[in-house]
Design a protein around this motif. Structure first.
Motif, PDB file in Angstrom:
ATOM      1  N   GLU A  85     -16.420  -6.147   1.610  1.00 52.28           N
ATOM      2  CA  GLU A  85     -16.598  -5.990   3.052  1.00 52.28           C
ATOM      3  C   GLU A  85     -15.260  -5.537   3.621  1.00 52.28           C
ATOM      4  N   TYR A  86     -15.292  -4.458   4.430  1.00 54.07           N
ATOM      5  CA  TYR A  86     -14.063  -3.872   4.960  1.00 54.07           C
ATOM      6  C   TYR A  86     -13.974  -4.145   6.461  1.00 54.07           C
ATOM      7  N   LEU A  87     -12.845  -4.726   6.874  1.00 48.14           N
ATOM      8  CA  LEU A  87     -12.665  -5.092   8.279  1.00 48.14           C
ATOM      9  C   LEU A  87     -11.643  -4.228   8.995  1.00 48.14           C
ATOM     10  N   ARG A  88     -10.686  -3.675   8.278  1.00 50.21           N
ATOM     11  CA  ARG A  88      -9.722  -2.763   8.876  1.00 50.21           C
ATOM     12  C   ARG A  88      -9.150  -1.884   7.781  1.00 50.21           C
ATOM     13  N   PRO A  89      -8.756  -0.650   8.103  1.00 47.78           N
ATOM     14  CA  PRO A  89      -8.198   0.223   7.073  1.00 47.78           C
ATOM     15  C   PRO A  89      -6.803  -0.246   6.661  1.00 47.78           C
ATOM     16  N   LEU A  90      -6.479   0.003   5.399  1.00 42.76           N
ATOM     17  CA  LEU A  90      -5.139  -0.284   4.883  1.00 42.76           C
ATOM     18  C   LEU A  90      -4.326   0.995   4.895  1.00 42.76           C
ATOM     19  N   ARG A  91      -3.071   0.875   5.330  1.00 46.43           N
ATOM     20  CA  ARG A  91      -2.186   2.033   5.477  1.00 46.43           C
ATOM     21  C   ARG A  91      -0.945   1.867   4.631  1.00 46.43           C
ATOM     22  N   PRO A  92      -0.332   2.976   4.215  1.00 40.73           N
ATOM     23  CA  PRO A  92       0.909   2.874   3.452  1.00 40.73           C
ATOM     24  C   PRO A  92       1.924   1.996   4.178  1.00 40.73           C
ATOM     25  N   GLY A  93       2.538   1.106   3.405  1.00 39.41           N
ATOM     26  CA  GLY A  93       3.498   0.170   3.965  1.00 39.41           C
ATOM     27  C   GLY A  93       2.932  -1.211   4.207  1.00 39.41           C
ATOM     28  N   ASP A  94       1.610  -1.354   4.266  1.00 39.92           N
ATOM     29  CA  ASP A  94       1.023  -2.677   4.465  1.00 39.92           C
ATOM     30  C   ASP A  94       1.359  -3.594   3.293  1.00 39.92           C
TER      31      ASP A  94
ATOM     32  N   VAL B 246       0.861  -1.177   0.000  1.00 39.08           N
ATOM     33  CA  VAL B 246       0.000   0.000   0.000  1.00 39.08           C
ATOM     34  C   VAL B 246       0.899   1.230   0.000  1.00 39.08           C
ATOM     35  N   ASN B 247       0.614   2.187  -0.894  1.00 37.14           N
ATOM     36  CA  ASN B 247       1.532   3.328  -1.022  1.00 37.14           C
ATOM     37  C   ASN B 247       0.775   4.598  -1.382  1.00 37.14           C
ATOM     38  N   LEU B 248       1.374   5.730  -1.011  1.00 39.25           N
ATOM     39  CA  LEU B 248       0.732   7.025  -1.201  1.00 39.25           C
ATOM     40  C   LEU B 248       0.547   7.410  -2.670  1.00 39.25           C
ATOM     41  N   PRO B 249       1.518   7.116  -3.580  1.00 38.24           N
ATOM     42  CA  PRO B 249       1.271   7.506  -4.969  1.00 38.24           C
ATOM     43  C   PRO B 249       0.027   6.859  -5.573  1.00 38.24           C
ATOM     44  N   MET B 250      -0.176   5.557  -5.303  1.00 42.20           N
ATOM     45  CA  MET B 250      -1.371   4.906  -5.846  1.00 42.20           C
ATOM     46  C   MET B 250      -2.629   5.482  -5.217  1.00 42.20           C
ATOM     47  N   ILE B 251      -2.567   5.793  -3.911  1.00 46.91           N
ATOM     48  CA  ILE B 251      -3.719   6.400  -3.246  1.00 46.91           C
ATOM     49  C   ILE B 251      -4.030   7.751  -3.874  1.00 46.91           C
ATOM     50  N   ARG B 252      -2.974   8.537  -4.130  1.00 50.94           N
ATOM     51  CA  ARG B 252      -3.190   9.869  -4.717  1.00 50.94           C
ATOM     52  C   ARG B 252      -3.804   9.758  -6.114  1.00 50.94           C
TER      53      ARG B 252
ATOM     54  N   ALA C 173     -11.674  13.904  -2.393  1.00 52.76           N
ATOM     55  CA  ALA C 173     -10.754  14.793  -1.687  1.00 52.76           C
ATOM     56  C   ALA C 173     -10.824  14.622  -0.173  1.00 52.76           C
ATOM     57  N   HIS C 174     -11.294  13.470   0.315  1.00 51.36           N
ATOM     58  CA  HIS C 174     -11.421  13.270   1.759  1.00 51.36           C
ATOM     59  C   HIS C 174     -10.052  13.407   2.426  1.00 51.36           C
ATOM     60  N   PRO C 175      -9.954  14.173   3.516  1.00 48.36           N
ATOM     61  CA  PRO C 175      -8.651  14.409   4.159  1.00 48.36           C
ATOM     62  C   PRO C 175      -8.035  13.147   4.761  1.00 48.36           C
ATOM     63  N   ALA C 176      -8.823  12.099   5.001  1.00 47.31           N
ATOM     64  CA  ALA C 176      -8.261  10.881   5.591  1.00 47.31           C
ATOM     65  C   ALA C 176      -7.284  10.189   4.653  1.00 47.31           C
ATOM     66  N   TYR C 177      -7.323  10.535   3.357  1.00 44.13           N
ATOM     67  CA  TYR C 177      -6.479   9.859   2.382  1.00 44.13           C
ATOM     68  C   TYR C 177      -5.219  10.663   2.064  1.00 44.13           C
ATOM     69  N   ARG C 178      -4.916  11.708   2.874  1.00 39.75           N
ATOM     70  CA  ARG C 178      -3.738  12.541   2.653  1.00 39.75           C
ATOM     71  C   ARG C 178      -2.976  12.694   3.965  1.00 39.75           C
ATOM     72  N   GLY C 179      -1.721  13.073   3.825  1.00 45.05           N
ATOM     73  CA  GLY C 179      -0.926  13.401   5.004  1.00 45.05           C
ATOM     74  C   GLY C 179      -0.228  12.194   5.615  1.00 45.05           C
ATOM     75  N   PRO C 180       0.506  12.436   6.705  1.00 40.10           N
ATOM     76  CA  PRO C 180       1.340  11.374   7.300  1.00 40.10           C
ATOM     77  C   PRO C 180       0.536  10.222   7.896  1.00 40.10           C
ATOM     78  N   ASP C 181      -0.699  10.458   8.270  1.00 38.64           N
ATOM     79  CA  ASP C 181      -1.520   9.396   8.863  1.00 38.64           C
ATOM     80  C   ASP C 181      -2.571   8.877   7.876  1.00 38.64           C
ATOM     81  N   ALA C 182      -2.289   8.994   6.576  1.00 40.72           N
ATOM     82  CA  ALA C 182      -3.269   8.640   5.551  1.00 40.72           C
ATOM     83  C   ALA C 182      -3.597   7.153   5.590  1.00 40.72           C
ATOM     84  N   VAL C 183      -4.841   6.844   5.238  1.00 41.14           N
ATOM     85  CA  VAL C 183      -5.259   5.463   4.998  1.00 41.14           C
ATOM     86  C   VAL C 183      -5.710   5.374   3.540  1.00 41.14           C
TER      87      VAL C 183
END
Length: 298
Positions: A95-104, A23-29, A38-48
């Motif tokens: 079905e979503y059970l937990r958020p995915l974060r960069p580095g997963d 999981v990585n920020l460029p693909m998320i962006r 443009a949800h803020p949860a998908y940006r910044g150091p704590d992005a999911v």
């Protein structure tokens, strides 16, 4: 047939699959830009990652899937063999059970969850195949993705023989239009300079010998000999049937023209072979000058 298909339910569709990237920020962006999210949860150091990206982390990309099971391939081949050769994706459930974060690091397994009895749809008759993919991050179940396709035989489409591609069209412009008008009348026209009398081919706006712009047309006799030739084997261009001979023919008038050499096997064409002009209709719109080997003079 259905019993054979149903026997694949519960069998693996993918085993020990691994996401090609963590999981990585460029693909998320890129995803968010494409979706306009443009949800803020998908940006910044704590992005999911957006939950709906769940499948993106398991996709094979242009190089395809390397983890698809032999059983799943057998199921698709069985459907193909029964005439259900077309495929369309119909729907998916996640079905979503937990958020995915960069580095997963993503791993997954997939199973053939169900194969439907034969169904008739507007597209055609076939079977719905549903696979369930369990997506894990660091070994922990993060979500489930169900994907359903319809493998079907298209309805109401009578088989048509493939249309033969047309020969490429010649480029006709104001400098050579007169030549192609002559071809349409089954005449091989060449230019003759009105200043020095030199014949020229292909058609040009001025004389290559004296530079004068004036010219008139002369009809060539069509008699000639093969000055040089090549036999085309590769690459196989659409609308052509290799091997075939392309000759540089020296006409009796002393000028040279390129055209197919016909009426003799390609491996029998020889330099100096006498040929005679004829016109070949290659389709409803196009005729071309070709050169036939002269009988008895090969």
């Amino acid at each position: 047939m259905y019993e054979r298909l149903k026997a694949y339910e519960g069998r693996p569709a993918a085993v020990a699959g691994r996401g090609k990237d963590p999981v990585n920020l460029p693909m998320i962006r890129h995803w968010c830009e494409a979706m306009g999210d443009a949800h803020p949860a998908y940006r910044g150091p704590d992005a999911v990652a957006p939950p709906t990206m769940l499948q993106a982390w398991t996709m094979g990309g242009l190089s395809g899937h390397e983890d698809r099971s032999a059983e799943y391939g057998e199921l698709l081949a069985l459907l193909d063999g029964a005439g259900y050769t077309s495929v369309v994706a119909t729907d998916c459930e996640q079905e979503y059970l937990r958020p995915l974060r960069p580095g997963d690091e993503i791993t997954f397994d997939a199973v053939v969850e169900s194969v439907s009895p034969r169904k008739t749809t507007k597209l055609g008759t076939g079977h719905f195949v549903t696979t369930r993919t369990d997506v894990r991050a660091g070994g922990e179940l993060a979500g489930t993705h169900r994907f359903r396709i319809l493998k079907y035989a298209p309805a109401g489409r009578p088989a048509k023989p493939p249309e033969r591609p047309r020969r490429p069209r010649p480029v006709i412009n104001r400098d050579n239009a007169g030549f192609w008008e002559g071809v349409a009348d089954h005449r091989l026209l060449v230019q003759r300079c009105t200043a020095c009398g030199a014949l020229r081919f292909p058609w040009l706006p001025g004389c290559a010998d004296c530079g004068a712009p004036g010219w008139e047309t002369v009809e060539a006799s069509g008699e000639g000999t093969v000055f040089s030739y090549v036999v085309m084997h590769h690459p196989p261009f659409p609308a052509f049937d290799p091997p075939y001979a392309v000759g540089l023919v020296e006409l009796a008038e002393g000028i040279r023209i390129v055209g197919n050499v016909v009426g003799v096997p390609h491996d029998k064409v020889r330099i100096g072979m006498p040929v005679r002009l004829e016109f070949l209709r290659v389709d409803e719109e196009l005729e071309l000058p070709v050169f036939r080997a002269v009988e008895g003079e090969r």
